[in-house]
Scaffold this active site. Sequence first.
Site, PDB file in Angstrom:
ATOM      1  N   ASP A 163       2.775  -9.514   1.557  1.00  0.00           N
ATOM      2  CA  ASP A 163       2.722  -8.218   2.248  1.00  0.00           C
ATOM      3  C   ASP A 163       3.085  -8.334   3.725  1.00  0.00           C
ATOM      4  O   ASP A 163       3.237  -7.314   4.394  1.00  0.00           O
ATOM      5  CB  ASP A 163       1.315  -7.606   2.131  1.00  0.00           C
ATOM      6  CG  ASP A 163       0.920  -7.314   0.697  1.00  0.00           C
ATOM      7  OD1 ASP A 163       1.786  -6.845  -0.055  1.00  0.00           O
ATOM      8  OD2 ASP A 163      -0.237  -7.567   0.332  1.00  0.00           O
ATOM      9  N   ASP A 218      -0.805  -1.625  -1.099  1.00  0.00           N
ATOM     10  CA  ASP A 218      -0.537  -2.629  -2.123  1.00  0.00           C
ATOM     11  C   ASP A 218      -1.581  -2.466  -3.234  1.00  0.00           C
ATOM     12  O   ASP A 218      -2.670  -1.937  -2.994  1.00  0.00           O
ATOM     13  CB  ASP A 218      -0.629  -4.023  -1.491  1.00  0.00           C
ATOM     14  CG  ASP A 218      -0.426  -5.130  -2.513  1.00  0.00           C
ATOM     15  OD1 ASP A 218       0.539  -5.037  -3.290  1.00  0.00           O
ATOM     16  OD2 ASP A 218      -1.236  -6.071  -2.527  1.00  0.00           O
ATOM     17  N   ASP A 272      -2.947  -7.304   1.603  1.00  0.00           N
ATOM     18  CA  ASP A 272      -3.837  -8.436   1.839  1.00  0.00           C
ATOM     19  C   ASP A 272      -3.200  -9.799   1.619  1.00  0.00           C
ATOM     20  O   ASP A 272      -3.832 -10.823   1.880  1.00  0.00           O
ATOM     21  CB  ASP A 272      -5.073  -8.333   0.943  1.00  0.00           C
ATOM     22  CG  ASP A 272      -4.756  -8.693  -0.506  1.00  0.00           C
ATOM     23  OD1 ASP A 272      -3.622  -8.391  -0.958  1.00  0.00           O
ATOM     24  OD2 ASP A 272      -5.617  -9.274  -1.185  1.00  0.00           O
TER      25      ASP A 272
END
Length: 820
Positions: free
Chosen positions: A712, A509, A708
């Site tokens: 996600d 990410d 995080d």
Amino acid sequence: MSHPHSPPPSPAREAPAIDPVCGMKVDPSAPKGGHLEHEGLTYAFCNPRCRERFRSDPRRYLSPPQDAPPSPPPSSPGAVYVCPMDPEVRQSHPGACPKCGMALEPEAPPVPASQVEYVCPMHPEVVKDGPGSCPKCGMALEPRTVLAQEPPDPELQSMRLRFRVGLALTVPLLVLAMSDMIPGQPVQHAVSASVLAWAQLVLATPVVLWAGAPFFQRGWASVRNRHLNMFTLIALGTGAAYLFSVFATLAPQALPRGLRTGHGGSAPLYFEAAAVIVTLVALGQVLELRARHATSGALRALLSLAPPVARRIGAGGHEEDVPLASVQPGDTLRVRPGEKVPVDGVVLQGSSAVDESMVTGESLPVEKGPDAQVTGGTVNGTGSLLMRAERVGQDTLLSRIVQRVSEAQRTRAPIQRLADKVAAVFVPVVIAVAVVTAAVWALWGPEPRLAHAVVNAVAVLIIACPCALGLATPMSVMVGTGRGAQAGVLIRDAAALERLEAVDTLVVDKTGTLTEGKPRLVTVIPAPGMEELRLLRLAASLERGSEHPLAAAIVAGAKERGVTLAPVEDFRSITGQGVVGEVEGAEVALGNAALTDALGVHAGDLAARAEALRAEGQTVVLVAVEGKAAGLLGVEDPVKSSTPEALALLREEGLRVVMLTGDSQTTADAVARRLGITEVIAGVQPEAKGDAIRRLQQEGRVVAMAGDGVNDAPALAQADVGIAMGTGTDIAMESAAVTLVKGDLRAIARARRLSQGTLRNIRQNLFFAFVYNAVGVPLAAGVLYPVFGLLLSPIFASAAMSLSSVSVIGNALRLRTLKL
């Protein structure tokens, strides 16, 4: 698992449509991950991986019933009672607060000893409330919870005593048994064969029947529970040798004449073999128990980092040292130079460099100032800090790390299935080999045939060691996960540790993973007719109700510019798009292109300017007022200083790196160019991130996902290995198989090396265990006798058996020095 005679479960009821593993909402009628029934409730899952994680350990994801009345805390000597309204009121006995009259509550009720659970290192499903032995393998159970101060081990103390007594009696017994090898045979001339036999019986009986009692008890339990194990073989071998010798001592004339070839026509005795076997097995148990305790050394070292006392500042400014258990959230604490930070919290005053290496694995100290987060157990440098306690006791990062790693150490790796299959048939096969060995030697062996049959059958039973097979994997997992915790890498379970070695694609990410996750407002562009400060006030007022990192950046940017915020009505957050609400009587919307398209807002000339900002790496949000474009806000999230080095390390590991982000393609490409990332998947909604991972898996890739945030969680659960940043949200950490305490991508390379080192160690252990038994059993059966005339004494067989488990554990302990 239900008892075979328990009543059938009641019909299943529909549970709330929330995935119990990752917390995502799911459609209970057609969930993507399917359904699973547990204790009368049917649970729905967002993907199959969540379902399998729940199936493996339901208790991990289920909270206790909310309607269960709380049990009153136990009182005990030394307990401290405080007022819930005024924590300054403290006394050593229950009663009423002298200020408000409320009943005092115990501050830190002691944990009853009965709450300490004991678990088998080879069979983690075997859990008992107290110490004892495993009904399946007979091994001593271990405390599930690791304590900073290792408690006395009654099993080790008992086995050490049995070994010492056994050794004291076995040495003179061995001298008597081998006295015929002394030149001139003075013992044989001094006493008759009958007296010598009775002397051996007297010395051997306490060793076999008392020192060896636990082995016979475990052997009998294994037969009763139909789980044959190492102690089955030990009990059979030593029992056969001892009983044969007792019979030969009490009724020597009943034995065949050809067997009575010893001193004075006596039959051969094997008291010394039985006693030496028991003594060596007891020694092996002592060494094994001590080595097993060492496998938890890394966790005990982590727990010992927390200081025993903290310096608390009272309401009047008075400072005093108090026990760590007395610290409560909200307390103000002072951390002097060189001291350890007592609990997790935030710095109020002062600045210093704090050494966090013992928790995060990072060697360089980290500068801390006001508003910085500090972690319990880390070491303060030369400055003085004033901090506010936020997480104490079991809620501190240190305690959560130890708890999580302890749970991981009791899980089973897929590679263990091979050992499990072999161990399931191992003992019956060994018993069969011993029976065949006895028959062959009794029928075709040299004289005395019966003596050879007994000796070789006993040697076969003794040398076989299924524990070496069973311990090969769990010992390496225990030490490996503990070593990872010291390096700031938390592994959820053994399966994740094994899968991580095979990962060839890493999906990352952007926000909070590649970048710092602390965006700041850098650009404000109002539309014609809109004032910049009004645009900021409307946008920041609306974003104040959002938890998104971009929202925090906009609110902070507005406050830095001296903007006062207005109240908001009818606030609504649209996942993956933005927020809408009413500010100062106007309908305000703020979000990405998907939101403005849904609302029918046309950006006009602002669209080109937005694209230019995205090309610079900024994340752009559009503000709409009363359905019309009112301006743009550009937010920039700096790339972590460690990210370029981390990506270089990962490429050296041969990993394919893919960026996956909900940000626009232009912004993502700008960040990717800066970092040298060639594959970018941008503009992905949170619910579609899992689909992106699935597509990579369909290409035959073994995928790890690093993220995080809450958005996600589906991708972390879908990936073969989910990797959460320790600086992120709790739901991301719960959905992931690996957590990086520091939130630094360089730790992924450390995690890979940990996985490779642990799997290599497991394979070494399995190879040693298989080869040991493959060579040892035929050797004990006497396969070398026809060619070389060599036989393996049961005494040497017992020594080899005892050392096999210790060797496996010793090899696993090498992981404590693994360089990551």
